[in-house]
Design a protein around this motif. Structure first.
Motif, mmCIF file in Angstrom:
data_model
loop_
_atom_site.group_PDB
_atom_site.id
_atom_site.type_symbol
_atom_site.label_atom_id
_atom_site.label_comp_id
_atom_site.label_asym_id
_atom_site.label_seq_id
_atom_site.Cartn_x
_atom_site.Cartn_y
_atom_site.Cartn_z
ATOM 1 N N VAL A 1 25.967 -3.286 -37.070
ATOM 2 C CA VAL A 1 25.289 -2.919 -35.823
ATOM 3 C C VAL A 1 24.479 -4.133 -35.374
ATOM 4 O O VAL A 1 23.675 -4.675 -36.122
ATOM 5 N N ILE A 2 24.716 -4.557 -34.136
ATOM 6 C CA ILE A 2 24.002 -5.702 -33.568
ATOM 7 C C ILE A 2 23.084 -5.161 -32.478
ATOM 8 O O ILE A 2 23.548 -4.519 -31.547
ATOM 9 N N ARG A 3 21.797 -5.418 -32.617
ATOM 10 C CA ARG A 3 20.828 -4.992 -31.609
ATOM 11 C C ARG A 3 20.246 -6.235 -30.953
ATOM 12 O O ARG A 3 19.880 -7.186 -31.631
ATOM 13 N N SER A 4 20.156 -6.176 -29.649
ATOM 14 C CA SER A 4 19.695 -7.343 -28.913
ATOM 15 C C SER A 4 18.946 -6.900 -27.680
ATOM 16 O O SER A 4 19.239 -5.855 -27.101
ATOM 17 N N GLY A 5 18.005 -7.718 -27.252
ATOM 18 C CA GLY A 5 17.324 -7.469 -25.991
ATOM 19 C C GLY A 5 18.233 -7.834 -24.829
ATOM 20 O O GLY A 5 19.204 -8.570 -24.993
ATOM 21 N N VAL A 6 17.940 -7.316 -23.660
ATOM 22 C CA VAL A 6 18.796 -7.573 -22.505
ATOM 23 C C VAL A 6 18.726 -9.022 -22.036
ATOM 24 O O VAL A 6 19.599 -9.483 -21.328
ATOM 25 N N ARG A 7 17.729 -9.736 -22.434
ATOM 26 C CA ARG A 7 17.582 -11.122 -21.992
ATOM 27 C C ARG A 7 18.130 -12.131 -23.012
ATOM 28 O O ARG A 7 17.872 -13.315 -22.899
ATOM 29 N N THR A 8 18.881 -11.653 -23.990
ATOM 30 C CA THR A 8 19.451 -12.539 -25.001
ATOM 31 C C THR A 8 20.477 -13.464 -24.359
ATOM 32 O O THR A 8 21.254 -13.042 -23.507
ATOM 33 N N ASP A 9 20.477 -14.710 -24.799
ATOM 34 C CA ASP A 9 21.424 -15.697 -24.300
ATOM 35 C C ASP A 9 22.862 -15.252 -24.585
ATOM 36 O O ASP A 9 23.199 -14.867 -25.708
ATOM 37 N N GLU A 10 23.708 -15.297 -23.568
ATOM 38 C CA GLU A 10 25.089 -14.818 -23.672
ATOM 39 C C GLU A 10 25.888 -15.593 -24.722
ATOM 40 O O GLU A 10 26.639 -15.004 -25.494
ATOM 41 N N GLN A 11 25.724 -16.895 -24.777
ATOM 42 C CA GLN A 11 26.472 -17.697 -25.751
ATOM 43 C C GLN A 11 26.067 -17.349 -27.181
ATOM 44 O O GLN A 11 26.916 -17.240 -28.065
ATOM 45 N N HIS A 12 24.778 -17.157 -27.392
ATOM 46 C CA HIS A 12 24.305 -16.789 -28.729
ATOM 47 C C HIS A 12 24.852 -15.423 -29.139
ATOM 48 O O HIS A 12 25.321 -15.241 -30.268
ATOM 49 N N LEU A 13 24.810 -14.474 -28.220
ATOM 50 C CA LEU A 13 25.315 -13.135 -28.503
ATOM 51 C C LEU A 13 26.823 -13.175 -28.777
ATOM 52 O O LEU A 13 27.320 -12.492 -29.681
ATOM 53 N N THR A 14 27.558 -13.999 -28.044
ATOM 54 C CA THR A 14 28.995 -14.150 -28.272
ATOM 55 C C THR A 14 29.278 -14.665 -29.680
ATOM 56 O O THR A 14 30.171 -14.166 -30.371
ATOM 57 N N LEU A 15 28.513 -15.653 -30.123
ATOM 58 C CA LEU A 15 28.689 -16.192 -31.478
ATOM 59 C C LEU A 15 28.397 -15.132 -32.540
ATOM 60 O O LEU A 15 29.112 -15.023 -33.541
ATOM 61 N N VAL A 16 27.362 -14.338 -32.321
ATOM 62 C CA VAL A 16 27.010 -13.285 -33.278
ATOM 63 C C VAL A 16 28.116 -12.229 -33.340
ATOM 64 O O VAL A 16 28.511 -11.787 -34.422
ATOM 65 N N ILE A 17 28.642 -11.845 -32.194
ATOM 66 C CA ILE A 17 29.715 -10.837 -32.161
ATOM 67 C C ILE A 17 30.960 -11.366 -32.859
ATOM 68 O O ILE A 17 31.599 -10.657 -33.640
ATOM 69 N N ARG A 18 31.331 -12.620 -32.599
ATOM 70 C CA ARG A 18 32.505 -13.204 -33.259
ATOM 71 C C ARG A 18 32.320 -13.248 -34.773
ATOM 72 O O ARG A 18 33.249 -12.979 -35.532
ATOM 73 N N ALA A 19 31.117 -13.600 -35.215
ATOM 74 C CA ALA A 19 30.858 -13.636 -36.655
ATOM 75 C C ALA A 19 30.965 -12.237 -37.257
ATOM 76 O O ALA A 19 31.534 -12.060 -38.338
ATOM 77 N N ALA A 20 30.467 -11.230 -36.548
ATOM 78 C CA ALA A 20 30.556 -9.853 -37.039
ATOM 79 C C ALA A 20 32.002 -9.395 -37.089
ATOM 80 O O ALA A 20 32.427 -8.750 -38.054
ATOM 81 N N ARG A 21 32.790 -9.732 -36.060
ATOM 82 C CA ARG A 21 34.204 -9.342 -36.035
ATOM 83 C C ARG A 21 34.964 -10.027 -37.156
ATOM 84 O O ARG A 21 35.846 -9.421 -37.769
#
Length: 138
Positions: free
Chosen positions: A114-134
């Motif tokens: 489960v990844i929780r993030s604020g709405v103002r999180t940087d898109e590139q950072h969130l993309t990297l986190v999602i790829r790592a989780a996948r």
């Protein structure tokens, strides 16, 4: 290659015709097999429908899925980099709440992660986190 034997009753072949050319079987490239296997893993996709769509059999797709998951097949970088869409659930605050609400959080579930993030999180950072989780999901 197809061959036709014209044999006499004595069992000896009197004529052999060799037909050169495609055998009628569709030879798929590794990236294409990996892409079809990955498509079959998407939520709501039925393997039988996908097999019909691509002119293959269910068993081939199941075999490609197994190879994709074991690492024998790999998605090309151009396909792996494409975004994968997930279901989005929006929970509305009760109408009677008079207290100003803080910015909402985003919750993304990838397998058991489960990844929780604020709405103002940087898109590139969130993309990297999602790829790592996948990549770590079974």
């Amino acid at each position: 290659m197809d061959a036709h034997l014209d044999a006499s009753s004595g069992g000896l072949a009197t004529r052999l015709d060799v037909l050169m050319g495609p055998s009628g079987r569709l030879q798929r490239s590794e990236p294409e097999r990996a892409r079809i296997a990955a498509e079959s893993l998407m939520p709501g996709v039925r393997v039988v429908d996908l097999a019909r769509k691509h002119g293959t059999t269910r068993w081939q797709i199941y075999n490609w899925r197994k190879k994709l998951q074991s690492g024998e097949l790999a998605l090309p970088e151009s396909v792996a980099a494409l975004p994968v869409f997930a279901e989005l659930l929006v929970e509305m605050a009760p109408a009677e709440a008079s207290v100003p609400l803080a910015p909402a959080e985003i919750e993304i579930v990838v397998g058991d992660v489960v990844i929780r993030s604020g709405v103002r999180t940087d898109e590139q950072h969130l993309t990297l986190v999602i790829r790592a989780a996948r990549a770590s999901a079974p």
